[in-house]
Write a protein that holds these residues in place. Structure first.
Motif, mmCIF file in Angstrom:
data_model
loop_
_atom_site.group_PDB
_atom_site.id
_atom_site.type_symbol
_atom_site.label_atom_id
_atom_site.label_comp_id
_atom_site.label_asym_id
_atom_site.label_seq_id
_atom_site.Cartn_x
_atom_site.Cartn_y
_atom_site.Cartn_z
ATOM 1 N N ARG A 177 -5.922 3.281 -0.855
ATOM 2 C CA ARG A 177 -4.899 2.303 -0.467
ATOM 3 C C ARG A 177 -4.132 1.873 -1.715
ATOM 4 N NH1 ARG A 177 -6.185 0.838 4.655
ATOM 5 N NH2 ARG A 177 -8.334 1.265 5.316
ATOM 6 N N TYR A 178 -2.798 1.901 -1.623
ATOM 7 C CA TYR A 178 -1.931 1.538 -2.739
ATOM 8 C C TYR A 178 -1.096 0.321 -2.360
ATOM 9 C CZ TYR A 178 -2.873 6.395 -4.147
ATOM 10 O OH TYR A 178 -3.468 7.581 -4.488
ATOM 11 N N PHE A 179 -1.107 -0.698 -3.196
ATOM 12 C CA PHE A 179 -0.268 -1.871 -2.958
ATOM 13 C C PHE A 179 1.193 -1.514 -3.208
ATOM 14 C CE2 PHE A 179 1.926 -5.537 -4.919
ATOM 15 C CZ PHE A 179 1.984 -6.364 -3.801
ATOM 16 N N HIS A 180 2.052 -1.846 -2.237
ATOM 17 C CA HIS A 180 3.486 -1.571 -2.377
ATOM 18 C C HIS A 180 4.313 -2.835 -2.554
ATOM 19 C CE1 HIS A 180 3.148 2.612 -2.015
ATOM 20 N NE2 HIS A 180 3.246 2.762 -0.712
ATOM 21 N N GLY A 181 3.910 -3.952 -1.917
ATOM 22 C CA GLY A 181 4.703 -5.162 -2.045
ATOM 23 C C GLY A 181 4.254 -6.247 -1.088
ATOM 24 N N GLY A 182 4.794 -7.468 -1.298
ATOM 25 C CA GLY A 182 4.454 -8.593 -0.434
ATOM 26 C C GLY A 182 3.222 -9.327 -0.924
ATOM 27 N N GLY A 183 2.461 -9.875 0.035
ATOM 28 C CA GLY A 183 1.267 -10.640 -0.291
ATOM 29 C C GLY A 183 0.034 -9.770 -0.456
ATOM 30 N N SER A 184 -1.117 -10.378 -0.213
ATOM 31 C CA SER A 184 -2.392 -9.684 -0.418
ATOM 32 C C SER A 184 -3.107 -9.450 0.904
ATOM 33 C CB SER A 184 -3.306 -10.504 -1.336
ATOM 34 O OG SER A 184 -2.680 -10.763 -2.569
ATOM 35 N N MET A 185 -3.831 -8.353 0.969
ATOM 36 C CA MET A 185 -4.705 -8.047 2.094
ATOM 37 C C MET A 185 -6.152 -8.110 1.618
ATOM 38 S SD MET A 185 -3.110 -4.629 3.849
ATOM 39 C CE MET A 185 -1.366 -4.409 4.184
ATOM 40 N N LYS A 186 -7.035 -8.556 2.495
ATOM 41 C CA LYS A 186 -8.467 -8.463 2.218
ATOM 42 C C LYS A 186 -9.015 -7.288 3.021
ATOM 43 C CE LYS A 186 -11.015 -12.041 1.358
ATOM 44 N NZ LYS A 186 -11.835 -13.282 1.450
ATOM 45 N N VAL A 187 -9.735 -6.422 2.340
ATOM 46 C CA VAL A 187 -10.316 -5.228 2.956
ATOM 47 C C VAL A 187 -11.819 -5.435 3.100
ATOM 48 C CG1 VAL A 187 -10.619 -2.729 2.781
ATOM 49 C CG2 VAL A 187 -8.525 -3.800 1.891
ATOM 50 N N PHE A 188 -12.333 -5.308 4.317
ATOM 51 C CA PHE A 188 -13.756 -5.443 4.611
ATOM 52 C C PHE A 188 -14.319 -4.053 4.895
ATOM 53 C CE2 PHE A 188 -11.671 -9.319 5.720
ATOM 54 C CZ PHE A 188 -12.564 -10.354 5.470
ATOM 55 N N THR A 189 -15.462 -3.720 4.313
ATOM 56 C CA THR A 189 -16.118 -2.442 4.593
ATOM 57 C C THR A 189 -17.595 -2.670 4.894
ATOM 58 O OG1 THR A 189 -16.738 -1.947 2.289
ATOM 59 C CG2 THR A 189 -14.531 -1.276 3.004
ATOM 60 N N ILE A 190 -18.113 -1.862 5.810
ATOM 61 C CA ILE A 190 -19.546 -1.881 6.130
ATOM 62 C C ILE A 190 -20.054 -0.450 6.076
ATOM 63 C CG2 ILE A 190 -21.315 -2.499 7.817
ATOM 64 C CD1 ILE A 190 -19.363 -4.440 9.083
ATOM 65 N N ASP A 191 -21.084 -0.201 5.269
ATOM 66 C CA ASP A 191 -21.619 1.156 5.196
ATOM 67 C C ASP A 191 -22.731 1.357 6.229
ATOM 68 O OD1 ASP A 191 -23.941 -0.012 4.197
ATOM 69 O OD2 ASP A 191 -23.598 0.648 2.132
#
Length: 210
Positions: free
Chosen positions: A117-131
């Motif tokens: 995932r590459y940040f392009h612009g705007g605000g921030s996203m939080k990414v949640f992952t579960i293995d």
């Protein structure tokens, strides 16, 4: 006399701020609408908006079993991302992905491929992952590096993922998927996740599609 003038100026200042604030909100909504139109984005089943921007012409045979590869909850008849061989995949694909205040959540999903995932612009996203063993991790994708944002995040294939807009009115990212995205490798999360990871029920519940 000066006190009265100060009072009037104060009221006028408050009224002006109200007008400016409303105008700013309208402009922000227009900005998002124009971005969706200019980038030719469309609603994503997980939430948010997206458009595929690249799919490699080169393909290769994966080691994934044809039985697993044939699984899909979608109609694949008209899907140009599906190649004829059940174990064959495009080497790479890429999309734009946008979250907004009106569509701020990307629901739980899983892909067999790795995703950058590459940040392009705007605000921030939080990414949640579960293995597979139930380890929950969170990362912030955005441009505020001093606040802990990352400009790139690698999501390992096979992990469950969900995303949420946490800052700003919109956040735009790019996603590179390798091997290239194929619906047969994708799964949307259901309430079964609550039974599989009961200790994470509160977090899982936030991002369920159903």
């Amino acid at each position: 006399m000066s006190a009265l003038n100060t009072g009037k100026a104060s009221v006028g200042h408050l009224e002006d701020n109200s007008v400016i604030r409303k105008r700013t909100e309208d402009e922000e909504q227009l900005e998002v609408k124009q971005m969706i139109e200019k980038l030719q984005l469309k609603p994503h089943i997980e939430g948010g908006y997206y458009r595929r921007t690249f799919q490699s012409s080169l393909k290769f045979n994966t080691s994934w079993s044809s039985t697993d590869a044939d699984k899909s909850s979608l109609d694949l008849a008209n899907n140009d991302s599906v190649v004829s061989n059940a174990c064959q995949r495009h080497i790479c694909s890429s999309i734009y992905y946008l979250l907004t205040k009106q569509s701020p959540i990307c629901c739980w999903h899983k892909n067999r491929s790795d995703i950058i995932r590459y940040f392009h612009g705007g605000g921030s996203m939080k990414v949640f992952t579960i293995d597979d063993i139930g380890l929950l991790q969170t990362f912030r994708l955005g441009g505020n590096v001093e606040a802990g944002d990352r400009l790139q995040i690698v999501s390992k294939g096979g992990n469950w993922e969900a995303l949420m807009l946490v800052d700003g009115d919109w956040a735009l990212q790019g996603e590179a998927v390798a091997p290239g995205f194929d619906h047969r490798d994708w799964e949307l999360g259901t309430r079964e996740l609550l039974h599989k990871f009961p200790d994470l029920a509160d977090t899982i519940q936030l991002f369920l599609k159903e």
